[in-house]
Design a protein around this motif. Structure first.
Motif, PDB file in Angstrom:
ATOM      1  N   ALA A   1       0.758  -1.135  -0.067  1.00 42.80           N
ATOM      2  CA  ALA A   1      -0.128  -0.128  -0.278  1.00 42.80           C
ATOM      3  C   ALA A   1       0.956   1.186  -0.138  1.00 42.80           C
ATOM      4  CB  ALA A   1      -0.898  -0.016   1.272  1.00 42.80           C
ATOM      5  N   GLY A   2       0.686   2.069  -0.954  1.00 46.10           N
ATOM      6  CA  GLY A   2       1.587   3.474  -1.009  1.00 46.10           C
ATOM      7  C   GLY A   2       1.491   4.130   0.090  1.00 46.10           C
ATOM      8  N   HIS A   3       2.556   4.858   0.385  1.00 43.27           N
ATOM      9  CA  HIS A   3       2.705   5.681   1.356  1.00 43.27           C
ATOM     10  C   HIS A   3       2.299   5.520   2.804  1.00 43.27           C
ATOM     11  CE1 HIS A   3       3.179   8.260  -2.281  1.00 43.27           C
ATOM     12  NE2 HIS A   3       2.204   7.863  -2.624  1.00 43.27           N
ATOM     13  N   GLY A   4       1.922   6.151   3.799  1.00 39.40           N
ATOM     14  CA  GLY A   4       1.798   5.912   5.163  1.00 39.40           C
ATOM     15  C   GLY A   4       2.320   6.806   6.155  1.00 39.40           C
ATOM     16  N   ASP A   5       1.901   6.997   7.174  1.00 42.20           N
ATOM     17  CA  ASP A   5       2.299   7.798   8.276  1.00 42.20           C
ATOM     18  C   ASP A   5       2.127   9.225   7.978  1.00 42.20           C
ATOM     19  OD1 ASP A   5       2.786   8.173  11.029  1.00 42.20           O
ATOM     20  OD2 ASP A   5       4.693   8.084  10.716  1.00 42.20           O
ATOM     21  N   HIS A   6       3.583   9.690   7.947  1.00 49.82           N
ATOM     22  CA  HIS A   6       3.335  11.165   7.693  1.00 49.82           C
ATOM     23  C   HIS A   6       3.681  11.414   6.434  1.00 49.82           C
ATOM     24  CE1 HIS A   6       7.558   9.281   8.322  1.00 49.82           C
ATOM     25  NE2 HIS A   6       8.184  10.232   7.495  1.00 49.82           N
TER      26      HIS A   6
ATOM     27  N   TYR B   1       1.759  11.512   3.312  1.00 57.43           N
ATOM     28  CA  TYR B   1       0.209  11.287   3.022  1.00 57.43           C
ATOM     29  C   TYR B   1      -0.058  10.810   1.451  1.00 57.43           C
ATOM     30  CZ  TYR B   1      -1.379  13.315   7.308  1.00 57.43           C
ATOM     31  OH  TYR B   1      -1.272  13.357   8.778  1.00 57.43           O
ATOM     32  N   GLY B   2       0.992  11.049   0.617  1.00 53.09           N
ATOM     33  CA  GLY B   2       0.619  10.710  -0.744  1.00 53.09           C
ATOM     34  C   GLY B   2       0.083  12.076  -1.176  1.00 53.09           C
ATOM     35  N   ALA B   3      -0.935  11.881  -2.416  1.00 56.35           N
ATOM     36  CA  ALA B   3      -1.611  12.842  -2.883  1.00 56.35           C
ATOM     37  C   ALA B   3      -3.060  13.176  -1.798  1.00 56.35           C
ATOM     38  CB  ALA B   3      -2.217  12.534  -4.206  1.00 56.35           C
ATOM     39  N   VAL B   4      -3.260  14.463  -1.861  1.00 57.45           N
ATOM     40  CA  VAL B   4      -4.486  14.736  -1.120  1.00 57.45           C
ATOM     41  C   VAL B   4      -5.361  15.753  -1.898  1.00 57.45           C
ATOM     42  CG1 VAL B   4      -5.379  15.889   0.970  1.00 57.45           C
ATOM     43  CG2 VAL B   4      -3.120  14.317   0.948  1.00 57.45           C
ATOM     44  N   TYR B   5      -6.429  15.304  -2.248  1.00 55.13           N
ATOM     45  CA  TYR B   5      -7.420  16.144  -2.883  1.00 55.13           C
ATOM     46  C   TYR B   5      -8.729  16.126  -2.597  1.00 55.13           C
ATOM     47  CZ  TYR B   5      -4.161  17.266  -6.615  1.00 55.13           C
ATOM     48  OH  TYR B   5      -2.885  18.095  -7.434  1.00 55.13           O
TER      49      TYR B   5
ATOM     50  N   ASP C   1      -1.060   2.195   9.285  1.00 59.06           N
ATOM     51  CA  ASP C   1      -0.505   3.441   8.868  1.00 59.06           C
ATOM     52  C   ASP C   1       0.707   3.836   9.469  1.00 59.06           C
ATOM     53  OD1 ASP C   1      -0.570   6.059   8.072  1.00 59.06           O
ATOM     54  OD2 ASP C   1      -1.675   6.991   9.442  1.00 59.06           O
ATOM     55  N   VAL C   2       1.548   3.135   8.812  1.00 63.81           N
ATOM     56  CA  VAL C   2       3.155   3.386   9.129  1.00 63.81           C
ATOM     57  C   VAL C   2       4.028   3.642   8.040  1.00 63.81           C
ATOM     58  CG1 VAL C   2       2.976   1.855  11.216  1.00 63.81           C
ATOM     59  CG2 VAL C   2       3.470   0.770   8.818  1.00 63.81           C
ATOM     60  N   PHE C   3       5.092   4.171   8.285  1.00 62.34           N
ATOM     61  CA  PHE C   3       5.931   4.820   7.306  1.00 62.34           C
ATOM     62  C   PHE C   3       7.090   3.523   7.020  1.00 62.34           C
ATOM     63  CE2 PHE C   3       9.651   6.697   5.513  1.00 62.34           C
ATOM     64  CZ  PHE C   3       9.153   7.627   4.531  1.00 62.34           C
ATOM     65  N   ILE C   4       6.969   3.151   5.687  1.00 62.76           N
ATOM     66  CA  ILE C   4       8.096   2.120   5.266  1.00 62.76           C
ATOM     67  C   ILE C   4       8.861   2.713   3.938  1.00 62.76           C
ATOM     68  CG2 ILE C   4       8.576  -0.165   4.113  1.00 62.76           C
ATOM     69  CD1 ILE C   4       6.823  -0.275   6.899  1.00 62.76           C
ATOM     70  N   GLU C   5      10.098   2.535   4.328  1.00 60.93           N
ATOM     71  CA  GLU C   5      11.172   3.198   3.099  1.00 60.93           C
ATOM     72  C   GLU C   5      10.874   2.446   1.972  1.00 60.93           C
ATOM     73  OE1 GLU C   5      15.081   2.841   4.682  1.00 60.93           O
ATOM     74  OE2 GLU C   5      14.686   4.630   6.012  1.00 60.93           O
ATOM     75  N   LEU C   6      10.979   3.015   0.627  1.00 59.41           N
ATOM     76  CA  LEU C   6      10.899   2.452  -0.676  1.00 59.41           C
ATOM     77  C   LEU C   6      11.575   1.407  -0.887  1.00 59.41           C
ATOM     78  CD1 LEU C   6      10.438   5.554  -3.040  1.00 59.41           C
ATOM     79  CD2 LEU C   6       8.787   4.312  -1.933  1.00 59.41           C
ATOM     80  N   VAL C   7      12.981   1.372  -0.362  1.00 61.42           N
ATOM     81  CA  VAL C   7      13.827   0.080  -0.601  1.00 61.42           C
ATOM     82  C   VAL C   7      13.396  -0.998   0.157  1.00 61.42           C
ATOM     83  CG1 VAL C   7      15.501   0.639   1.005  1.00 61.42           C
ATOM     84  CG2 VAL C   7      16.206  -0.676  -1.284  1.00 61.42           C
TER      85      VAL C   7
END
Length: 394
Positions: A36-41, A43-47, A82-88
């Protein structure tokens, strides 16, 4: 215990062992890593109140639930909260799980609210401006990671094209990635009333280090009123999840068989290339030397049958963005080499052409012995690609 009893006991014990082994083999699960893309701080796209990180997580969990309901599927996740995971690290999670495929789920966005529809990306170095813009947006998350300049040395998130300097020119999983992406787009079109924007290539960092067929799905534009409302609704998320799950199941059935066992003819080995200095060092090639073939194999290659069946087997060496002369000098002395291109940007190289599957297997072993470990067999009928399993039924 007398001799007869011991023999009976031993036979029963061996039978149970064999049965358990065969049973385990027949229930090999297809491994899927969902992201699941993005997470935590991040937010990804917000509209319009629609937040990408929440939507992608909701859709991913629904896909996972549908797949986990099947006995032939094994699912692991890069995140379930809802956590942040680094891309690599997302790629590393898939690698550690020895996943058969990696599927990253995202939402698109554009300043133009009229932009709509779904598109599925495979890893590539396509320089199309719109594709690079999407990659730039998704790759920008690395700036939120600690020490990202050292970790991703040589990569500028504001210039996705800079990945050319650090990525492998050989995309050994490209064809199967495209096959998976195509199935996802096909299911979106057939199951949902959504505009399909097709399968595309772009340099996504989240896909870069995953050593298996992998795709990034843009499930729609949350900047579009219709797409955004659909993606942020329970019904819309379930519909999208079902289409993705069905596409994964179709891919698994075609490339891995109904019981989940991997078809070694249909899919490259899930291993990264050792080197990629140039295409000649990473592409496999083949040369059928009749003197080295077993006589029983040579006897099973009648020319009349080849013409009659219309079935030809070849060894696919790779699908890459770089065009090279299909000569023995560029393929470690192997020949004949054939080159084809579907769209002018991806070049496919194959070795050999035979109607005998056993000869094709010999060619495959020869290609791998030359160092081309990701080579695999493809089948063609009257010039059109079909599955190897279908070809063997002809």
């Amino acid at each position: 215990m007398n001799k007869a009893s011991r023999s009976t006991y031993l036979f029963t014990l061996i039978s149970c062992f064999v049965f358990s082994v065969l049973s385990a083999q027949n229930h090999t699960k297809f491994k899927v890593t969902l992201d699941a893309g993005h997470g935590d701080h991040d937010y990804g796209a917000v509209y319009n109140g629609h937040i990408e990180k929440n939507i992608t997580l909701a859709i991913m969990l629904k896909v996972g639930k549908l797949l986990e309901a099947r006995s032939d599927m094994q699912v692991n996740y890069t995140r379930k909260t809802d956590v942040f995971i680094e891309l690599v690290e997302r790629s590393n999670i898939a690698n550690r799980a020895d996943a058969n495929i990696f599927v990253s789920i995202h939402c698109n966005a554009n300043k133009n609210p009229a932009a709509e529809g779904t598109e599925t990306y495979v890893m590539g170095l396509n320089k199309n401006a719109s594709n690079l813009a999407v990659a730039k947006s998704e790759n920008a998350v690395i700036t939120l990671e600690k020490d990202y300049k050292q970790k991703y040395q040589g990569f500028d998130p504001n210039n996705p094209g800079s990945m050319i300097g650090i990525t492998l020119m050989q995309e050994e999983y490209l064809e199967n990635s495209i096959a998976l992406a195509s199935k996802i787009q096909d299911h979106f079109s057939s199951e949902l009333d959504i505009k399909g924007r097709g399968v595309k290539q772009a340099p996504f960092m989240v896909l870069h280090k995953a050593y298996m067929p992998r795709v990034l799905i843009e499930t729609g534009f949350i900047s579009n009123p219709t797409d955004g409302a659909r993606l942020d609704s329970e019904e819309g998320q379930q519909d999208v999840a079902k289409a993705i799950a069905n596409a994964i199941i179709d891919f698994k059935n075609e490339y891995f068989g109904p019981n989940g066992l991997e078809m070694d003819n249909e899919k490259p080995d899930r291993k990264p290339a050792e080197t990629a200095a140039d295409v000649s060092e990473t592409l496999p090639s083949e040369k059928v030397i009749k003197e080295d073939l077993p006589k029983e194999i040579l006897k099973e290659t009648p020319k009349k049958e080849e013409t009659k069946s219309g079935i030809i087997y070849k060894v696919q060496l790779a699908a890459v963005a770089k065009k090279v002369e299909p000569s023995a000098a560029n393929f470690k002395g192997l020949e004949p080499i054939a080159m084809s291109s579907d769209n002018g940007s991806i070049y496919k190289y194959t070795y050999g052409s035979t109607s005998d599957y056993q000869v094709a297997k010999h060619n495959l072993e020869e290609a791998k012995s030359k160092g081309y470990t990701s080579a695999y067999i493809i089948a063609l009928k009257d010039g059109k690609k079909i599955s190897v399993q279908e070809a063997q039924k002809k």
